[in-house]
Structures are given as C-alpha cells and as structure tokens.
Write an enzyme that holds these catalytic residues in place. Sequence first.
Site, PDB file in Angstrom:
ATOM      1  N   GLN A 267      -3.486  -6.727   9.715  1.00 48.39           N
ATOM      2  CA  GLN A 267      -2.448  -6.976   8.702  1.00 48.39           C
ATOM      3  C   GLN A 267      -1.563  -5.740   8.536  1.00 48.39           C
ATOM      4  O   GLN A 267      -0.482  -5.827   7.958  1.00 48.39           O
ATOM      5  CB  GLN A 267      -3.089  -7.343   7.368  1.00 48.39           C
ATOM      6  CG  GLN A 267      -3.764  -8.695   7.392  1.00 48.39           C
ATOM      7  CD  GLN A 267      -4.447  -9.035   6.080  1.00 48.39           C
ATOM      8  OE1 GLN A 267      -4.468  -8.236   5.143  1.00 48.39           O
ATOM      9  NE2 GLN A 267      -5.038 -10.212   6.019  1.00 48.39           N
ATOM     10  N   LYS A 268      -2.016  -4.604   9.030  1.00 43.89           N
ATOM     11  CA  LYS A 268      -1.206  -3.376   9.009  1.00 43.89           C
ATOM     12  C   LYS A 268       0.202  -3.643   9.559  1.00 43.89           C
ATOM     13  O   LYS A 268       1.185  -3.156   9.035  1.00 43.89           O
ATOM     14  CB  LYS A 268      -1.932  -2.318   9.842  1.00 43.89           C
ATOM     15  CG  LYS A 268      -1.106  -1.225  10.449  1.00 43.89           C
ATOM     16  CD  LYS A 268      -0.781  -0.181   9.435  1.00 43.89           C
ATOM     17  CE  LYS A 268      -0.095   1.041  10.000  1.00 43.89           C
ATOM     18  NZ  LYS A 268       0.725   0.866  11.169  1.00 43.89           N
TER      19      LYS A 268
ATOM     20  N   HIS B 228      -8.629  -0.099  14.632  1.00 38.95           N
ATOM     21  CA  HIS B 228      -8.814  -0.938  15.832  1.00 38.95           C
ATOM     22  C   HIS B 228     -10.269  -1.401  15.932  1.00 38.95           C
ATOM     23  O   HIS B 228     -10.551  -2.544  16.291  1.00 38.95           O
ATOM     24  CB  HIS B 228      -8.486  -0.143  17.100  1.00 38.95           C
ATOM     25  CG  HIS B 228      -7.063   0.304  17.230  1.00 38.95           C
ATOM     26  ND1 HIS B 228      -6.689   1.614  17.218  1.00 38.95           N
ATOM     27  CD2 HIS B 228      -5.906  -0.415  17.392  1.00 38.95           C
ATOM     28  CE1 HIS B 228      -5.377   1.716  17.380  1.00 38.95           C
ATOM     29  NE2 HIS B 228      -4.873   0.500  17.486  1.00 38.95           N
TER      30      HIS B 228
ATOM     31  N   LEU C 228      -7.248   4.633  20.132  1.00 46.55           N
ATOM     32  CA  LEU C 228      -7.996   3.798  19.191  1.00 46.55           C
ATOM     33  C   LEU C 228      -8.508   4.612  18.009  1.00 46.55           C
ATOM     34  O   LEU C 228      -8.922   5.757  18.150  1.00 46.55           O
ATOM     35  CB  LEU C 228      -9.165   3.122  19.910  1.00 46.55           C
ATOM     36  CG  LEU C 228      -8.765   2.202  21.069  1.00 46.55           C
ATOM     37  CD1 LEU C 228     -10.004   1.547  21.675  1.00 46.55           C
ATOM     38  CD2 LEU C 228      -7.753   1.141  20.626  1.00 46.55           C
TER      39      LEU C 228
HETATM   40  P1  AMP Z   1      -1.572  -0.934  18.058  1.00 47.11           P
HETATM   41  O1  AMP Z   1      -2.486  -0.252  19.014  1.00 47.11           O
HETATM   42  O2  AMP Z   1      -0.934  -0.014  17.070  1.00 47.11           O
HETATM   43  O3  AMP Z   1      -0.606  -1.863  18.735  1.00 47.11           O
HETATM   44  O4  AMP Z   1      -2.496  -1.859  17.177  1.00 47.11           O
HETATM   45  C1  AMP Z   1      -3.356  -2.800  17.761  1.00 47.11           C
HETATM   46  C2  AMP Z   1      -3.882  -3.712  16.693  1.00 47.11           C
HETATM   47  O5  AMP Z   1      -4.612  -2.940  15.732  1.00 47.11           O
HETATM   48  C3  AMP Z   1      -2.755  -4.425  15.927  1.00 47.11           C
HETATM   49  O6  AMP Z   1      -3.152  -5.756  15.674  1.00 47.11           O
HETATM   50  C4  AMP Z   1      -2.677  -3.621  14.666  1.00 47.11           C
HETATM   51  O7  AMP Z   1      -2.176  -4.355  13.577  1.00 47.11           O
HETATM   52  C5  AMP Z   1      -4.123  -3.243  14.448  1.00 47.11           C
HETATM   53  N1  AMP Z   1      -4.215  -2.087  13.570  1.00 47.11           N
HETATM   54  C6  AMP Z   1      -3.556  -0.909  13.696  1.00 47.11           C
HETATM   55  N2  AMP Z   1      -3.840  -0.102  12.649  1.00 47.11           N
HETATM   56  C7  AMP Z   1      -4.699  -0.784  11.855  1.00 47.11           C
HETATM   57  C8  AMP Z   1      -5.356  -0.487  10.619  1.00 47.11           C
HETATM   58  N3  AMP Z   1      -5.167   0.674   9.975  1.00 47.11           N
HETATM   59  N4  AMP Z   1      -6.164  -1.427  10.084  1.00 47.11           N
HETATM   60  C9  AMP Z   1      -6.345  -2.611  10.726  1.00 47.11           C
HETATM   61  N5  AMP Z   1      -5.760  -2.948  11.881  1.00 47.11           N
HETATM   62  C10 AMP Z   1      -4.946  -2.049  12.446  1.00 47.11           C
END
Ligand code: AMP
Length: 283
Positions: free
Chosen positions: A153-154, A41, A37
Amino acid sequence: MAKQPAIARTVPALRRAIAAWRQAGETIALVPTMGALHVGHLALVREAHKRAQRVVVSIFVNPTQFAPHEDFGSYPRTFEADRSALAAAKADLIWAPTAAVMYPQGFATRIAPEGAALAGLEDKFRPHFFGGVCTVVAKLFLQVAPDVALFGQKDYQQLCVVTQMAKDLDLPLKVVGIPTVREKDGLALSSRNAYLSAEERAVAPTLYRALKTSAARIKKGEPIGRVLDDGRAEIAMAGFALDYLEARYALTLAPLASSQDGPIRLLVAAKIGKTRLIDNLGV
Ligand code: AMP
C-alpha cells in the site's frame, strides 16, 4: 545457513520451475520488486507464504518506468544482500531477468492504463511511470502466472492501477495490498531512503506526521481544504518541495465531491534535497 532460493534469468528457465510446481498441484504467489530489499518487501514475502505454497520474488529495475532525468542509473542494486534476505525469508525462486530478456530488441508493445493512472497524482509528476509499471507487471503476471500477487500500500496509486489492470485484462490472479511497513518514527521504508543525508533523514518523518494529523482532523469533521492547506504548510516548513498532498476516494482516486463520501485516502509526494518520497494513509 538458509537454503538459497533458485535464480531464474531467462523465461524458459522460469517456466520450467513454475511448470514443475504446477504439475505437483502447488499454488504460486508473486512479489514483484526492484530489489534493494528492506523489511517492507520482506513483509510481502511473509504474506505471500500465507497465501500460496510457492513464493516467487522478481527483482528487476524496470527501465520503462523511469524518465530519462530520473534515478534509473543510480537506483540501488544489492543483489547478493537481496539473495541472502530472500533465503532467510524462504522464497522459492528469484526471477531476475536482464533488461534484454524483458525487453528484447524490437520490443514494441506498451500498456496504457487510464482511470486511477490518470488521477493527477504520481502520473502528473511521472508521466512515464504507470505505463512502464503496467507493461512490466503484465509481463511478470504472464511469465509467472501466479495465483496471487502482492503489492505494498506504500505505492497506493500503483496498487489501484495494477488491481484495475488485472481486472480489465481478465488476468486470472488475485492482487493483494499489504499495509505499509514503517520505521519507528513513522517514515515509510523505501529503497530510496538510502539516498537521504542524516539531516534529511531527520525531517523525513514529517510526511507521515502530516498525514496522521490531517487524517485525524478530517475524521473529526474539519473542512478538508483547510486541513490539507495546513498539512502542505507543515511539509513545506520542514524543508520539502511538495509535489502534492491530496485527499481522494480510496477506491478510484477520483477527487472528492463531498467529505461525507468515503472511504478517503490521503496521498503525499515531496522532495527533500534530491530524494523524492511518497506516502499515504487512510482516513
Ligand atoms: P519496489 O521495489 O520499491 O518497486 O517495491 C516493491 C513492492 O514492495 C511494491 O509493491 C511496494 O509497494 C512494496 N513496498 C515498498 N516499500 C514498502 C513498505 N514500506 N511497506 C510495504 N510494502 C512496501
């Protein structure tokens, strides 16, 4: 010390916690993650608190969304640090199933998304990806049964695909997209940024710079084809192997018929060294 969130590792344990909140009339938000995280996140967790009384964060590195040659084995796993971060962020529950709990022996069902999942962007380079994401996200939605689920939105194409899936399957929750959290130099926060060497980290913000420049030029009315070609050249010059830089309709991710039609989203994916980064920006 902040109160530690409860941890559920089995579906019955998860359902007991959820049922107790529901009996008390409380609303529930879900933030699905793969752990490792970061502040991005945690922005989702913060927004979740504004939208529901209880916040569940799932941590599950989902094997079905990785191809055999991808980084499933080496994906960063930092559970203790994640747990402390979620305690500070006041999450109520961590849903952390093992792969055997999520996909027990004999598991034989997979969701096959179409539409935005076949836009020719991430799906072109990671054909496994959205089937795996939709299968696990549908399971998470049914396991947690939240009122609202928050996504970044990333991962813009993922947000479009999951929103469509929830609609198509009549899943009774609201999918909410949260703006990308960035480093000061514009690099989108990502668990995979940990893979970058110092040299790669120094050029990584090129992606966001190219998106910003391209968006500004398209907004001024410059021809989209030329703008994208310049953006692609800038990214390649910085040392990236580009997968795509594209302009699409923001809602469907369909190719643009005319620059007059909007809203437009720019999406990019490129590899620097061994690390694949993605980003996107609205025009
Ligand atoms: P992940 O752990 O990479 O699967 O991401 C989990 C959630 O966090 C997903 O909805 C991603 O789009 C979001 N997320 C990842 N990086 C960012 C960021 N830099 N800004 C906002 N949300 C993010």
